[in-house]
Design a protein around this motif. Sequence first.
Motif, PDB file in Angstrom:
ATOM      1  N   HIS A  34       0.851  -1.200   0.000  1.00  0.00           N
ATOM      2  CA  HIS A  34       0.000   0.000   0.000  1.00  0.00           C
ATOM      3  C   HIS A  34       0.879   1.241   0.000  1.00  0.00           C
ATOM      4  N   LEU A 236      -6.003  -5.928  -4.823  1.00  0.00           N
ATOM      5  CA  LEU A 236      -6.387  -5.286  -3.569  1.00  0.00           C
ATOM      6  C   LEU A 236      -7.325  -4.120  -3.830  1.00  0.00           C
ATOM      7  N   ASP A 238      -8.970  -0.664  -1.536  1.00  0.00           N
ATOM      8  CA  ASP A 238      -8.652   0.140  -0.360  1.00  0.00           C
ATOM      9  C   ASP A 238      -9.742   1.179  -0.174  1.00  0.00           C
ATOM     10  N   THR A 293      -7.894  -8.891  -1.698  1.00  0.00           N
ATOM     11  CA  THR A 293      -7.799  -8.459  -0.306  1.00  0.00           C
ATOM     12  C   THR A 293      -8.373  -7.053  -0.212  1.00  0.00           C
ATOM     13  N   GLN A 295      -8.864  -3.537   2.033  1.00  0.00           N
ATOM     14  CA  GLN A 295      -8.230  -2.761   3.097  1.00  0.00           C
ATOM     15  C   GLN A 295      -9.162  -1.618   3.521  1.00  0.00           C
ATOM     16  N   HIS A 297      -8.930   1.823   5.845  1.00  0.00           N
ATOM     17  CA  HIS A 297      -8.225   2.812   6.658  1.00  0.00           C
ATOM     18  C   HIS A 297      -9.270   3.707   7.317  1.00  0.00           C
ATOM     19  N   THR A 346      -9.005  -9.487   4.593  1.00  0.00           N
ATOM     20  CA  THR A 346      -9.289  -8.119   5.031  1.00  0.00           C
ATOM     21  C   THR A 346      -8.161  -7.593   5.905  1.00  0.00           C
ATOM     22  N   ILE A 347      -7.763  -6.330   5.674  1.00  0.00           N
ATOM     23  CA  ILE A 347      -6.781  -5.657   6.523  1.00  0.00           C
ATOM     24  C   ILE A 347      -7.416  -4.387   7.069  1.00  0.00           C
ATOM     25  N   TYR A 349      -6.923  -0.873   9.367  1.00  0.00           N
ATOM     26  CA  TYR A 349      -5.952   0.093   9.877  1.00  0.00           C
ATOM     27  C   TYR A 349      -6.706   1.163  10.675  1.00  0.00           C
ATOM     28  N   GLY A 378      -3.635  -4.090  10.304  1.00  0.00           N
ATOM     29  CA  GLY A 378      -2.518  -3.567   9.538  1.00  0.00           C
ATOM     30  C   GLY A 378      -1.509  -2.793  10.361  1.00  0.00           C
TER      31      GLY A 378
END
Length: 485
Positions: A34, A236, A238, A293, A295, A297, A346-347, A349, A378
């Motif tokens: 990322h 990915l 995001d 995946t 992500q 944030h 899944t990530i 942050y 993350g």
Amino acid sequence: MKKPFLNDDFLLQTETAQQLYHEFAKQMPIIDYHCHLPPDQIAEDRQFENITQIWLYGDHYKWRAMRTNGVNERYVTGDASDWEKFEKWAETVPQTVRNPLYHWTHLELQRYFGITEVLNKDSARRIYDACNEKLRTPEYSVKNLLLKMQVKVVCTTDDPADSLEYHQAIAAQPFGVQILPTFRPDKAMSPENVTAYNSYLDKLGTAADVTIATYDDLLEALRRRHDFFHAQGCRLSDHGLERLYASDYSAEQVANAFAQVRGGQKLNQEDTEALKSELLLELARMDHARGWTQQFHVGALRNNNARMLRQLGPDTGWDSIGDFPQGRALSTFLDRLDSSDQLAKTILYNLNPADNELMATMIGNFQDGTVAGKVQWGSSWWFLDQKDGMEKQINALSNMGLISKFVGMLTDSRSFLSYPRHEYFRRVLCNLLGNDVENGELPDDMELLGGIVENICYYNAKQYFGFDAVAQAAPTAASGEYMKV
């Protein structure tokens, strides 16, 4: 005995930590899954004229420090010369002691340019000239800078409406580093500004060759772009959100809300939440169907200074940590996907450190045994991307999850000189593990701990993201070192 500043054992307080770093972590390649590097500059293999251009342009970390040091905006983002801007940054650096910028600055000078002199007002001209001389050589083109730092994969951040023409150009002339796009649909989820939203939907529709009149049309456009990104190697998505959206809604409510905003009317809070909740869920289902995946944030309070936002625009250094509630909606969102077996890797942050333990425990609720560490917390993000933040994240994840399955560090940067941040993280990680061994809290087992270090630094991410499969479907990269002629 005092240690020299930034020596070989920087941040490594014990012999065990030094062994873990130098024998296991140091040589690991980098997967930067990322970041915000501009793909056009990679495609063009840009050669920067001076260090200000590669170091200060677009770096709002440095801009915030300069403003706090009393530097006029003319020398930050204004019309001052590149030398004048660098000089003001050099004057600021000594005042950044105990800020990660002080470490990052000198790590980058050492690792890229071999400069061990401390940057300040007196050394500014010497360092400026020395860096510029090297930057003008072929070895310092952006492709060679990536190779110099053993970067294997870079995932940029790209809007669904982007043509990805620069990614296509890079793929057509491989140079030894995979440069892959990431699907970032934030603008498709931002109906609050009705005029800007409708303008964006027109742009998205053009890119997808879909006339977006209804909510179903929007989904079709996003699916087409999702398919297109996948064909270009994207694996990915995001999302930059204040928080997750998981309200209750009906299909009719969502369709009506979209028709309303498409007709130029501002939505109330309830309909805004409904539209965002439904759209986020559909995007997550697309990711699962493609094996991507996703992500998230969360927690940034953006654009706090309205006057400077008008003057300079977003992403110029006026954001901070927000205190949004995260737990309930995050749990509901993940559970909705898991209940239909549509939860992708899944990530998560968080920007607010108060959410550390929340994130560390939330990920454990949705591990299903299909993938090691399927749901990840993350690496420390943005304002937490420093020694204290990294230590707290590593400790919380260790206490409440499996640090051994962590996919490790990323840069989240716009700078081609940011890769020593991986080294910084690796030193912090090795120091924590080394201290545990020295204190008798872990066995002195280098085979075990060294393997865990190597996995966190590289192999976990390599296995988790599956970029090798993307590479096998692409043209074979040229062997050896890249050098522009």
